[in-house]
Scaffold this active site. Structure first.
Site, PDB file in Angstrom:
ATOM      1  N   ASP A  35      -7.687  -5.751   2.760  1.00 53.09           N
ATOM      2  CA  ASP A  35      -6.946  -4.508   2.945  1.00 53.09           C
ATOM      3  C   ASP A  35      -7.161  -3.970   4.360  1.00 53.09           C
ATOM      4  O   ASP A  35      -8.278  -3.634   4.745  1.00 53.09           O
ATOM      5  CB  ASP A  35      -7.473  -3.490   1.914  1.00 53.09           C
ATOM      6  CG  ASP A  35      -6.703  -2.192   1.900  1.00 53.09           C
ATOM      7  OD1 ASP A  35      -5.766  -2.023   2.704  1.00 53.09           O
ATOM      8  OD2 ASP A  35      -7.052  -1.330   1.065  1.00 53.09           O
ATOM      9  N   HIS A  57      -7.194   2.047  -5.532  1.00 51.18           N
ATOM     10  CA  HIS A  57      -8.289   1.916  -4.565  1.00 51.18           C
ATOM     11  C   HIS A  57      -8.841   3.311  -4.312  1.00 51.18           C
ATOM     12  O   HIS A  57      -8.218   4.109  -3.601  1.00 51.18           O
ATOM     13  CB  HIS A  57      -7.721   1.269  -3.285  1.00 51.18           C
ATOM     14  CG  HIS A  57      -8.718   1.151  -2.176  1.00 51.18           C
ATOM     15  ND1 HIS A  57      -8.339   0.882  -0.879  1.00 51.18           N
ATOM     16  CD2 HIS A  57     -10.082   1.249  -2.163  1.00 51.18           C
ATOM     17  CE1 HIS A  57      -9.412   0.813  -0.121  1.00 51.18           C
ATOM     18  NE2 HIS A  57     -10.480   1.045  -0.867  1.00 51.18           N
ATOM     19  N   GLY A 100      -4.464  -3.777   8.123  1.00 53.57           N
ATOM     20  CA  GLY A 100      -3.923  -4.536   9.247  1.00 53.57           C
ATOM     21  C   GLY A 100      -3.367  -5.896   8.866  1.00 53.57           C
ATOM     22  O   GLY A 100      -3.272  -6.785   9.716  1.00 53.57           O
ATOM     23  N   HIS A 110      -0.436  -0.983  -4.761  1.00 50.78           N
ATOM     24  CA  HIS A 110      -1.790  -0.598  -4.346  1.00 50.78           C
ATOM     25  C   HIS A 110      -1.787   0.900  -4.036  1.00 50.78           C
ATOM     26  O   HIS A 110      -1.093   1.351  -3.123  1.00 50.78           O
ATOM     27  CB  HIS A 110      -2.168  -1.422  -3.107  1.00 50.78           C
ATOM     28  CG  HIS A 110      -3.531  -1.157  -2.578  1.00 50.78           C
ATOM     29  ND1 HIS A 110      -4.657  -1.804  -3.054  1.00 50.78           N
ATOM     30  CD2 HIS A 110      -3.963  -0.317  -1.605  1.00 50.78           C
ATOM     31  CE1 HIS A 110      -5.717  -1.379  -2.390  1.00 50.78           C
ATOM     32  NE2 HIS A 110      -5.331  -0.467  -1.507  1.00 50.78           N
ATOM     33  N   GLY A 133       0.462  -2.243   4.082  1.00 54.32           N
ATOM     34  CA  GLY A 133       1.184  -0.978   4.190  1.00 54.32           C
ATOM     35  C   GLY A 133       2.276  -1.065   5.229  1.00 54.32           C
ATOM     36  O   GLY A 133       3.459  -1.253   4.930  1.00 54.32           O
ATOM     37  N   SER A 134       1.871  -0.980   6.503  1.00 58.84           N
ATOM     38  CA  SER A 134       2.840  -0.953   7.606  1.00 58.84           C
ATOM     39  C   SER A 134       3.744  -2.180   7.624  1.00 58.84           C
ATOM     40  O   SER A 134       4.934  -2.070   7.936  1.00 58.84           O
ATOM     41  CB  SER A 134       2.104  -0.890   8.940  1.00 58.84           C
ATOM     42  OG  SER A 134       1.112   0.092   8.879  1.00 58.84           O
ATOM     43  N   MET A 139      -7.560   9.124  -1.647  1.00 60.59           N
ATOM     44  CA  MET A 139      -8.517   9.617  -0.644  1.00 60.59           C
ATOM     45  C   MET A 139      -8.856  11.074  -0.909  1.00 60.59           C
ATOM     46  O   MET A 139      -7.963  11.860  -1.248  1.00 60.59           O
ATOM     47  CB  MET A 139      -7.891   9.516   0.753  1.00 60.59           C
ATOM     48  CG  MET A 139      -7.474   8.116   1.108  1.00 60.59           C
ATOM     49  SD  MET A 139      -6.789   8.092   2.773  1.00 60.59           S
ATOM     50  CE  MET A 139      -6.478   6.340   2.949  1.00 60.59           C
ATOM     51  N   GLY A 196      -9.339   4.864   5.442  1.00 60.21           N
ATOM     52  CA  GLY A 196      -8.942   6.250   5.718  1.00 60.21           C
ATOM     53  C   GLY A 196      -7.529   6.393   6.242  1.00 60.21           C
ATOM     54  O   GLY A 196      -6.902   7.414   6.016  1.00 60.21           O
ATOM     55  N   ASP A 217      -3.728   4.070  -2.773  1.00 63.47           N
ATOM     56  CA  ASP A 217      -4.875   4.494  -1.971  1.00 63.47           C
ATOM     57  C   ASP A 217      -5.178   5.959  -2.242  1.00 63.47           C
ATOM     58  O   ASP A 217      -4.429   6.842  -1.831  1.00 63.47           O
ATOM     59  CB  ASP A 217      -4.559   4.307  -0.483  1.00 63.47           C
ATOM     60  CG  ASP A 217      -4.604   2.839  -0.091  1.00 63.47           C
ATOM     61  OD1 ASP A 217      -5.659   2.211  -0.294  1.00 63.47           O
ATOM     62  OD2 ASP A 217      -3.583   2.328   0.397  1.00 63.47           O
ATOM     63  N   SER A 229       0.850  -1.188   0.000  1.00 58.97           N
ATOM     64  CA  SER A 229       0.000   0.000   0.000  1.00 58.97           C
ATOM     65  C   SER A 229       0.888   1.241   0.000  1.00 58.97           C
ATOM     66  O   SER A 229       1.577   1.518   0.981  1.00 58.97           O
ATOM     67  CB  SER A 229      -0.899   0.004   1.239  1.00 58.97           C
ATOM     68  OG  SER A 229      -1.364   1.318   1.456  1.00 58.97           O
ATOM     69  N   MET A 244     -12.515  -4.675   3.090  1.00 55.00           N
ATOM     70  CA  MET A 244     -11.794  -3.835   4.053  1.00 55.00           C
ATOM     71  C   MET A 244     -11.790  -4.507   5.422  1.00 55.00           C
ATOM     72  O   MET A 244     -12.850  -4.770   5.998  1.00 55.00           O
ATOM     73  CB  MET A 244     -12.455  -2.453   4.175  1.00 55.00           C
ATOM     74  CG  MET A 244     -12.345  -1.558   2.955  1.00 55.00           C
ATOM     75  SD  MET A 244     -10.679  -1.262   2.351  1.00 55.00           S
ATOM     76  CE  MET A 244      -9.859  -0.580   3.782  1.00 55.00           C
ATOM     77  N   MET A 294     -10.977   5.757  -2.603  1.00 57.82           N
ATOM     78  CA  MET A 294     -11.815   6.055  -1.432  1.00 57.82           C
ATOM     79  C   MET A 294     -12.296   7.482  -1.604  1.00 57.82           C
ATOM     80  O   MET A 294     -11.874   8.404  -0.902  1.00 57.82           O
ATOM     81  CB  MET A 294     -10.986   5.868  -0.146  1.00 57.82           C
ATOM     82  CG  MET A 294     -10.737   4.405   0.155  1.00 57.82           C
ATOM     83  SD  MET A 294      -9.423   4.158   1.350  1.00 57.82           S
ATOM     84  CE  MET A 294      -8.004   4.187   0.267  1.00 57.82           C
TER      85      MET A 294
HETATM   86  C1  DX5 Z   1      -6.746   2.127   4.381  1.00 60.33           C
HETATM   87  C2  DX5 Z   1      -6.066   1.759   3.093  1.00 60.33           C
HETATM   88  C3  DX5 Z   1      -5.058   0.680   3.225  1.00 60.33           C
HETATM   89  C4  DX5 Z   1      -3.965   0.955   4.193  1.00 60.33           C
HETATM   90  C5  DX5 Z   1      -3.264  -0.313   4.578  1.00 60.33           C
HETATM   91  O1  DX5 Z   1      -7.744   3.038   4.125  1.00 60.33           O
HETATM   92  O2  DX5 Z   1      -7.024   1.344   2.141  1.00 60.33           O
HETATM   93  O3  DX5 Z   1      -4.561   0.274   1.963  1.00 60.33           O
HETATM   94  O4  DX5 Z   1      -3.043   1.891   3.739  1.00 60.33           O
HETATM   95  O5  DX5 Z   1      -2.300  -0.011   5.528  1.00 60.33           O
HETATM   96  P1  DX5 Z   1      -1.944  -1.024   6.703  1.00 60.33           P
HETATM   97  O6  DX5 Z   1      -1.424  -2.265   6.048  1.00 60.33           O
HETATM   98  O7  DX5 Z   1      -0.921  -0.287   7.474  1.00 60.33           O
HETATM   99  O8  DX5 Z   1      -3.205  -1.289   7.470  1.00 60.33           O
HETATM  100 ZN    ZN Z   2      -6.344   0.390   0.149  1.00 56.76          ZN
END
Ligand code: DX5
Ligand code: ZN
Length: 235
Positions: free
Chosen positions: A184, A78, A186, A45, A206-207, A49, A154, A47, A20, A149, A80
């Protein structure tokens, strides 16, 4: 590339971790993408927003477009955002390979799904943790990819919502084998096995990628857990 070539390109790399880009180092974007490719990532990926559908802003189509000719990685966007139809042409011309929008933003999604597919791009539908599988079930036949999700959208870095694997199982049963199912929020080595066993194909992370010193080690560890616990792939 047309719709079926794109579908094949994505299928060929499953199960896959999709880093991400929300969690990347924006000051070093091109280098981070090269690093991800060297480290074995196949999918980026993105994101997007708008500060309206979700309470945060990230980046838009110009950023994706400016990096498009610098990488061959699969672009998984993605959105949002509250009005994806308004910006669709921008994301198509930015070179996205898959475009996913939210059922909560577009309760009647068929026109938009068809417009995306008509452009040769994979059409994706996402749904929030509180939205049931039954809300997207009527549209599965027109959908190439469903993004479940496992956090409230967000923000990166949130905790995986328990029960998301059970929801993934229900989704797989409703979608059948042909729809690519993504999860997607955690996702990391401690949480990936549940959704893998439930039938997920693509794991947005992501993390658990960008928070690690070696992206390749992180990606390989998660992909091998996904292979171990998930469905068998022919590729
Ligand atoms: C949240 C995003 C995710 C997010 C994932 O709104 O859609 O893609 O960045 O990040 P982690 O893996 O840290 O939850
Ligand atoms: Zn995402």
């Amino acid at each position: 590339m047309d719709h079926s070539a794109r579908k094949q390109k994505l299928r060929a790399c499953l199960p896959a971790v999709a880093p991400s880009m929300l969690k990347c180092d924006y000051g070093n974007l091109q280098h981070q993408i090269e690093q991800l490719a060297d480290d074995g990532a196949h999918v980026l990926h993105w994101d997007v927003m708008d500060g309206h559908f979700v309470p945060n802003l990230s980046y838009g189509a110009p950023i994706l477009k400016s990096l498009r000719n610098r990488t061959d990685l699969f672009y998984d966007a993605h959105l949002m955002i509250s009005d994806p139809a308004r910006y669709l042409d921008d994301f198509l011309s930015a070179g996205c390979d898959a475009i996913t929008f939210h059922i909560e933003a577009v309760p009647e999604p068929l026109d938009l799904l068809r417009r995306i597919k008509a452009a040769g791009v994979l059409a994706g539908l996402s749904f929030n943790p509180k939205t049931p599988v039954s809300a997207i079930a009527p549209f599965l036949r027109e959908t190439d990819l469903v993004l479940l999700m496992s956090v409230q959208p967000g923000f990166g870095g949130q905790s995986y919502i328990e029960g998301s694997a059970e929801k993934m199982k229900e989704l797989r049963e409703a979608a059948g084998p042909d729809v690519v199912l993504s999860i997607d929020g955690g996702i990391g080595p401690d949480t990936i096995s549940g959704p893998a066993a439930a039938g997920a194909d693509l794991y947005v992370a992501g993390s658990s990628v960008f928070g690690q010193p070696d992206f390749g080690v992180a990606i390989r560890e998660m992909e091998s857990l996904a292979r171990e616990h998930g469905p068998a792939y022919q590729n």
